[in-house]
Design a protein around this motif. Structure first.
Motif, PDB file in Angstrom:
ATOM      1  N   THR A  69      36.944  27.170  37.280  1.00  0.00           N
ATOM      2  CA  THR A  69      37.211  28.342  38.110  1.00  0.00           C
ATOM      3  C   THR A  69      38.709  28.414  38.372  1.00  0.00           C
ATOM      4  O   THR A  69      39.451  27.449  38.121  1.00  0.00           O
ATOM      5  CB  THR A  69      36.463  28.247  39.436  1.00  0.00           C
ATOM      6  N   LEU A  70      39.166  29.555  38.903  1.00  0.00           N
ATOM      7  CA  LEU A  70      40.591  29.691  39.205  1.00  0.00           C
ATOM      8  C   LEU A  70      41.045  28.628  40.205  1.00  0.00           C
ATOM      9  O   LEU A  70      42.133  28.067  40.078  1.00  0.00           O
ATOM     10  CB  LEU A  70      40.872  31.089  39.759  1.00  0.00           C
ATOM     11  N   ARG A  71      40.214  28.359  41.209  1.00  0.00           N
ATOM     12  CA  ARG A  71      40.598  27.362  42.202  1.00  0.00           C
ATOM     13  C   ARG A  71      40.759  25.979  41.568  1.00  0.00           C
ATOM     14  O   ARG A  71      41.691  25.239  41.880  1.00  0.00           O
ATOM     15  CB  ARG A  71      39.539  27.301  43.308  1.00  0.00           C
ATOM     16  N   GLU A  72      39.867  25.652  40.649  1.00  0.00           N
ATOM     17  CA  GLU A  72      39.945  24.344  39.995  1.00  0.00           C
ATOM     18  C   GLU A  72      41.137  24.266  39.057  1.00  0.00           C
ATOM     19  O   GLU A  72      41.745  23.191  38.901  1.00  0.00           O
ATOM     20  CB  GLU A  72      38.651  24.084  39.228  1.00  0.00           C
ATOM     21  N   LEU A  73      41.480  25.377  38.430  1.00  0.00           N
ATOM     22  CA  LEU A  73      42.638  25.380  37.529  1.00  0.00           C
ATOM     23  C   LEU A  73      43.934  25.108  38.274  1.00  0.00           C
ATOM     24  O   LEU A  73      44.813  24.393  37.775  1.00  0.00           O
ATOM     25  CB  LEU A  73      42.735  26.729  36.811  1.00  0.00           C
ATOM     26  N   TYR A  74      44.054  25.674  39.455  1.00  0.00           N
ATOM     27  CA  TYR A  74      45.310  25.583  40.199  1.00  0.00           C
ATOM     28  C   TYR A  74      45.212  24.584  41.345  1.00  0.00           C
ATOM     29  O   TYR A  74      45.718  24.817  42.441  1.00  0.00           O
ATOM     30  CB  TYR A  74      45.694  26.966  40.723  1.00  0.00           C
ATOM     31  N   THR A  75      44.566  23.454  41.081  1.00  0.00           N
ATOM     32  CA  THR A  75      44.438  22.381  42.060  1.00  0.00           C
ATOM     33  C   THR A  75      45.258  21.173  41.616  1.00  0.00           C
ATOM     34  O   THR A  75      45.227  20.783  40.449  1.00  0.00           O
ATOM     35  CB  THR A  75      42.959  21.959  42.219  1.00  0.00           C
ATOM     36  N   ILE A  76      46.016  20.613  42.553  1.00  0.00           N
ATOM     37  CA  ILE A  76      46.770  19.383  42.313  1.00  0.00           C
ATOM     38  C   ILE A  76      46.341  18.359  43.352  1.00  0.00           C
ATOM     39  O   ILE A  76      46.366  18.666  44.553  1.00  0.00           O
ATOM     40  CB  ILE A  76      48.291  19.630  42.394  1.00  0.00           C
ATOM     41  N   PRO A  77      45.944  17.136  42.957  1.00  0.00           N
ATOM     42  CA  PRO A  77      45.851  16.642  41.577  1.00  0.00           C
ATOM     43  C   PRO A  77      44.800  17.389  40.772  1.00  0.00           C
ATOM     44  O   PRO A  77      43.838  17.910  41.327  1.00  0.00           O
ATOM     45  CB  PRO A  77      45.470  15.165  41.763  1.00  0.00           C
ATOM     46  N   PRO A  78      44.981  17.431  39.447  1.00  0.00           N
ATOM     47  CA  PRO A  78      44.084  18.226  38.603  1.00  0.00           C
ATOM     48  C   PRO A  78      42.654  17.686  38.603  1.00  0.00           C
ATOM     49  O   PRO A  78      42.420  16.490  38.800  1.00  0.00           O
ATOM     50  CB  PRO A  78      44.718  18.109  37.213  1.00  0.00           C
ATOM     51  N   ILE A  79      41.718  18.561  38.388  1.00  0.00           N
ATOM     52  CA  ILE A  79      40.306  18.200  38.282  1.00  0.00           C
ATOM     53  C   ILE A  79      40.002  17.935  36.806  1.00  0.00           C
ATOM     54  O   ILE A  79      40.141  18.824  35.962  1.00  0.00           O
ATOM     55  CB  ILE A  79      39.418  19.335  38.829  1.00  0.00           C
ATOM     56  N   TRP A  80      39.594  16.707  36.529  1.00  0.00           N
ATOM     57  CA  TRP A  80      39.395  16.305  35.146  1.00  0.00           C
ATOM     58  C   TRP A  80      38.123  16.898  34.551  1.00  0.00           C
ATOM     59  O   TRP A  80      38.036  17.073  33.333  1.00  0.00           O
ATOM     60  CB  TRP A  80      39.383  14.783  35.038  1.00  0.00           C
ATOM     61  N   TRP A  81      37.152  17.169  35.392  1.00  0.00           N
ATOM     62  CA  TRP A  81      35.930  17.818  34.907  1.00  0.00           C
ATOM     63  C   TRP A  81      35.388  18.685  36.043  1.00  0.00           C
ATOM     64  O   TRP A  81      35.249  18.202  37.166  1.00  0.00           O
ATOM     65  CB  TRP A  81      34.878  16.803  34.476  1.00  0.00           C
ATOM     66  N   PRO A  82      35.108  19.965  35.768  1.00  0.00           N
ATOM     67  CA  PRO A  82      34.663  20.857  36.841  1.00  0.00           C
ATOM     68  C   PRO A  82      33.324  20.435  37.440  1.00  0.00           C
ATOM     69  O   PRO A  82      32.438  19.964  36.715  1.00  0.00           O
ATOM     70  CB  PRO A  82      34.567  22.219  36.158  1.00  0.00           C
ATOM     71  N   ALA A  83      33.188  20.602  38.764  1.00  0.00           N
ATOM     72  CA  ALA A  83      31.932  20.246  39.425  1.00  0.00           C
ATOM     73  C   ALA A  83      30.786  21.110  38.921  1.00  0.00           C
ATOM     74  O   ALA A  83      29.661  20.628  38.731  1.00  0.00           O
ATOM     75  CB  ALA A  83      32.098  20.407  40.939  1.00  0.00           C
ATOM     76  N   ALA A  84      31.061  22.379  38.707  1.00  0.00           N
ATOM     77  CA  ALA A  84      30.050  23.305  38.190  1.00  0.00           C
ATOM     78  C   ALA A  84      30.704  24.169  37.114  1.00  0.00           C
ATOM     79  O   ALA A  84      31.329  25.192  37.417  1.00  0.00           O
ATOM     80  CB  ALA A  84      29.487  24.185  39.305  1.00  0.00           C
ATOM     81  N   PRO A  85      30.624  23.759  35.841  1.00  0.00           N
ATOM     82  CA  PRO A  85      31.262  24.525  34.757  1.00  0.00           C
ATOM     83  C   PRO A  85      30.863  25.993  34.796  1.00  0.00           C
ATOM     84  O   PRO A  85      29.700  26.334  35.012  1.00  0.00           O
ATOM     85  CB  PRO A  85      30.739  23.834  33.492  1.00  0.00           C
ATOM     86  N   THR A  86      31.855  26.855  34.605  1.00  0.00           N
ATOM     87  CA  THR A  86      31.611  28.294  34.618  1.00  0.00           C
ATOM     88  C   THR A  86      31.898  28.891  33.248  1.00  0.00           C
ATOM     89  O   THR A  86      32.787  28.426  32.531  1.00  0.00           O
ATOM     90  CB  THR A  86      32.502  28.979  35.669  1.00  0.00           C
ATOM     91  N   THR A 112      49.636  38.079  28.821  1.00  0.00           N
ATOM     92  CA  THR A 112      50.254  39.218  29.505  1.00  0.00           C
ATOM     93  C   THR A 112      49.187  40.176  30.012  1.00  0.00           C
ATOM     94  O   THR A 112      49.256  40.684  31.136  1.00  0.00           O
ATOM     95  CB  THR A 112      51.198  39.965  28.544  1.00  0.00           C
ATOM     96  N   GLU A 113      48.148  40.386  29.165  1.00  0.00           N
ATOM     97  CA  GLU A 113      47.083  41.317  29.522  1.00  0.00           C
ATOM     98  C   GLU A 113      46.373  40.883  30.805  1.00  0.00           C
ATOM     99  O   GLU A 113      45.982  41.695  31.620  1.00  0.00           O
ATOM    100  CB  GLU A 113      46.077  41.401  28.365  1.00  0.00           C
ATOM    101  N   PHE A 114      46.215  39.572  30.985  1.00  0.00           N
ATOM    102  CA  PHE A 114      45.494  39.064  32.143  1.00  0.00           C
ATOM    103  C   PHE A 114      46.423  38.353  33.123  1.00  0.00           C
ATOM    104  O   PHE A 114      45.981  37.515  33.905  1.00  0.00           O
ATOM    105  CB  PHE A 114      44.380  38.113  31.692  1.00  0.00           C
ATOM    106  N   ASN A 115      47.729  38.687  33.095  1.00  0.00           N
ATOM    107  CA  ASN A 115      48.694  38.081  34.004  1.00  0.00           C
ATOM    108  C   ASN A 115      48.578  36.558  34.013  1.00  0.00           C
ATOM    109  O   ASN A 115      48.558  35.908  35.055  1.00  0.00           O
ATOM    110  CB  ASN A 115      48.503  38.636  35.424  1.00  0.00           C
ATOM    111  N   THR A 116      48.493  35.998  32.822  1.00  0.00           N
ATOM    112  CA  THR A 116      48.383  34.558  32.620  1.00  0.00           C
ATOM    113  C   THR A 116      47.222  33.967  33.402  1.00  0.00           C
ATOM    114  O   THR A 116      47.383  33.063  34.224  1.00  0.00           O
ATOM    115  CB  THR A 116      49.705  33.839  32.984  1.00  0.00           C
ATOM    116  N   ASP A 117      46.053  34.472  33.166  1.00  0.00           N
ATOM    117  CA  ASP A 117      44.822  33.857  33.646  1.00  0.00           C
ATOM    118  C   ASP A 117      44.536  32.711  32.674  1.00  0.00           C
ATOM    119  O   ASP A 117      43.940  32.901  31.621  1.00  0.00           O
ATOM    120  CB  ASP A 117      43.691  34.893  33.641  1.00  0.00           C
ATOM    121  N   TRP A 118      44.962  31.504  33.054  1.00  0.00           N
ATOM    122  CA  TRP A 118      44.924  30.392  32.112  1.00  0.00           C
ATOM    123  C   TRP A 118      43.496  30.026  31.705  1.00  0.00           C
ATOM    124  O   TRP A 118      43.278  29.535  30.592  1.00  0.00           O
ATOM    125  CB  TRP A 118      45.653  29.185  32.697  1.00  0.00           C
ATOM    126  N   GLY A 119      42.536  30.245  32.561  1.00  0.00           N
ATOM    127  CA  GLY A 119      41.157  29.979  32.177  1.00  0.00           C
ATOM    128  C   GLY A 119      40.714  30.869  31.036  1.00  0.00           C
ATOM    129  O   GLY A 119      40.100  30.417  30.056  1.00  0.00           O
TER     130      GLY A 119
END
Length: 589
Positions: free
Chosen positions: A349-366, A547-554
């Protein structure tokens, strides 16, 4: 029909296509460089204008830095990897497969993945360096003029060192075992074997691979363009990107042609000096099984004819188990981690992407990122476009290469060396040097923003090497098989399709995979000749996606996975035949 005439007919189609795609554009580039937009002769005015620009010398030195720095580490890391993979250890085939992953991953995917990994605030690289205290504060790797080019070179090294490794590995496996047996009798250790036997024996492979890397480096703009566009402050501007800017952003085709002529001349000069330096370098005499590989003072008393008979009983010298284990772990991590991080980021999720320290594996993959990519963007359309263009270009190049290679391998005719040299020039030609005349020509023919336009120009980068690879493979097939079939009444074309091609399956697969991977990854031609969304390819779509998604890294990572999966599956399904064909072509050529 005489044998000489038959040879001409086999090679003629490929030569005509290359003449249209290479010889004519090169000549037209020269014409454009000395005229203005009204076709009036202006002499050296365009050259003077380009040379007065501050960007020109900066781009030139950046290009040398980019190409030279990449090649040094690609060759060193690739050779070291080949030596490691040539050792005997459990799971060697798995490690070899993993090693090729960076080469298979499209360059634009590598660029977007590493751009995310080197992100100043949320990149995994900064976290892994700040957490143990290696650096105090996050570094703007891609925005700092002092760090950006070394980072880009590191990405380029990661992308291409597997190709060097597989080619050198082919050379290693062709070295006679008797040389190592003689070395062990002389008391040589592993490193002395590498110095006195391995490196001298694989030198021809290293020479050929380095030459290819030079040309590929001069043509490569994907990583730099996708990450920095030549910035910051032109610190990563290289000559191919400058040519693109002048031609397609400033719409100064004549000045771009002048810079292309200079770039082509410098590229040819570099290749010429490289070949001349190699020719002038004294070569070691061929080693024989009776030659000592150690200096005379280190030769042991065992080096006698009677002791040589016992050589076969000696244990093979090699890397120790700790070196092999550590080396394999490092190699697997280096090759797999970027791909794994890309895949994990695509299901966060966006919150997990922009979390420091990084989350190595998402709690609930989306799977929201994949939904956005597949149903809310043009990526599916670009995917279909890439399939159509890659399949079309690969099929056409294969047909031309099969006939031309058979003609070169089986017939002697007047001008054959010249024609072969012409084909190789196509491989040596920097694509940036003919971008402008190709665009003008395609525009006149109405082929800009069309599938056929891209299918044709893609053969510039696939046909020459395909001919070279298949010619080497066809030469290794005994000519007596052809003669026996002809006596039985078969035609030359019948011999080609009934005997030569079935015996050349690994070589054919190698050409198909190489051509498909190359066209699937191709960036500069698609960037220049496909501005309409109806024909845009995946590399261009992915470059524009952030650019299209304003750098939505997910979403960017999800798009990267979508682009990588087909090429990865193709490679995995044909890996054994591909590696066998590629290495056979390398050792037979």
């Amino acid at each position: 029909m005489s044998r000489q005439s038959t040879g001409y007919w086999f090679v003629l189609p490929a030569l005509v296509v290359l003449a249209m795609l290479i010889a004519y554009p090169v000549a037209y580039t020269g014409l454009l460089s000395v005229t203005d937009s009204q076709s009036n002769f202006v002499g050296a005015k365009n050259f003077a204008t380009v040379l007065r620009s501050r960007a020109t010398p900066q781009a030139f030195w950046n290009t040398l830095y980019w190409v030279g720095g990449s090649i040094v580490f690609q060759v060193l890391l690739g050779t070291a990897t080949a030596i490691l993979l040539n050792q005997h250890f459990p799971g060697r085939s798995v490690v070899r497969s993993i090693t090729l992953i960076p080469w298979v991953i499209p360059s634009i995917v590598a660029a977007t993945t590493f751009a995310w990994m080197f992100h100043t605030e949320f990149g995994i690289i900064n976290y892994m360096m700040t957490a143990p205290g290696l650096i105090e504060h996050p570094i703007g790797w891609l925005t700092n003029r002092d760090t950006v080019m070394p980072v880009l070179i590191a990405i380029n090294v990661w992308k291409l060192f597997p190709f060097v490794a597989i080619m050198v590995l082919a050379g290693l496996q062709s070295i006679p075992k008797e040389l190592y047996e003689a070395a062990r009798v002389d008391g040589a250790n592993f490193w002395e074997e590498v110095r006195h036997i391995t490196l001298p024996q694989v030198r021809p492979v290293l020479v050929a691979v380095t030459l290819l890397l030079v040309i590929w480096g001069l043509n490569s703009i994907t990583i730099i363009y996708a990450i920095t566009r030549g910035g910051p402050a032109n610190s990563t501007l290289i000559t191919p990107i400058q040519i693109f800017r002048i031609a397609f952003e400033n719409v100064q085709f004549n000045q771009a042609a002048a810079l292309s002529v200079m770039f082509f001349a410098v590229a040819i000069l570099i290749v010429f000096l490289y070949i001349k330096a190699l020719a002038a370098r004294p070569r070691r005499g061929a080693m024989t099984t009776n030659a000592h590989v150690l200096p005379p003072k280190q030769a042991t008393a065992e080096s006698t004819p009677s002791s040589r008979k016992k050589a076969g009983k000696l244990e093979r010298t090699g890397l120790g188990t700790p070196f092999i284990v550590i080396g394999c772990i490092l190699l697997v991590v280096i090759c797999l981690f970027p791909f794994w991080w890309m895949s994990v980021s695509s299901i966060k999720t966006l919150r997990e992407l922009y979390t420091i320290p990084p989350i190595w594996w998402p709690a609930a993959p989306t799977w929201d990122n994949y939904y956005k990519v597949l149903f809310e963007s043009n990526i599916p359309r670009y995917f279909l476009n890439s399939v159509i263009i890659s399949v079309g270009s690969t099929g056409l190049a294969l047909c031309l290469a099969v006939f031309a290679s058979y003609g070169f391998a089986r017939f002697d005719f007047k001008g054959k060396p010249l024609f072969q040299a012409f084909v190789l020039v196509g491989q040596l030609l920097p694509t940036a040097a003919i971008i402008v005349p190709l665009f003008v020509t395609l525009r006149v023919l109405g082929l800009v923003n069309t599938f056929w336009g891209l299918i044709l120009v893609y053969m510039i980068i696939t046909l020459p090497l395909s001919v070279w690879m298949l010619t080497s493979y066809f030469k290794a097939i005994p000519v007596e098989l052809d003669e026996a079939a002809i006596i039985d009444g078969a035609s030359r074309v019948g011999v080609l399709f009934r005997i030569t091609l079935p015996l050349s399956t690994p070589g054919i697969v190698a050409v198909v995979v190489y051509s498909f991977v190359t066209t699937w990854n191709e960036f500069i031609f698609a960037l220049c000749f496909a501005s309409d969304s109806s024909v845009k390819t995946l590399p261009i779509g992915l470059a524009e996606f952030s650019t299209e998604f304003n750098t939505d890294w997910g979403a960017v990572m999800a798009a990267s996975v979508v682009m990588t999966l087909p090429i990865a599956l193709l490679f995995l399904s044909m890996q054994r035949l591909f590696v066998g064909g590629l290495t056979a072509g390398a050792t037979k050529g």
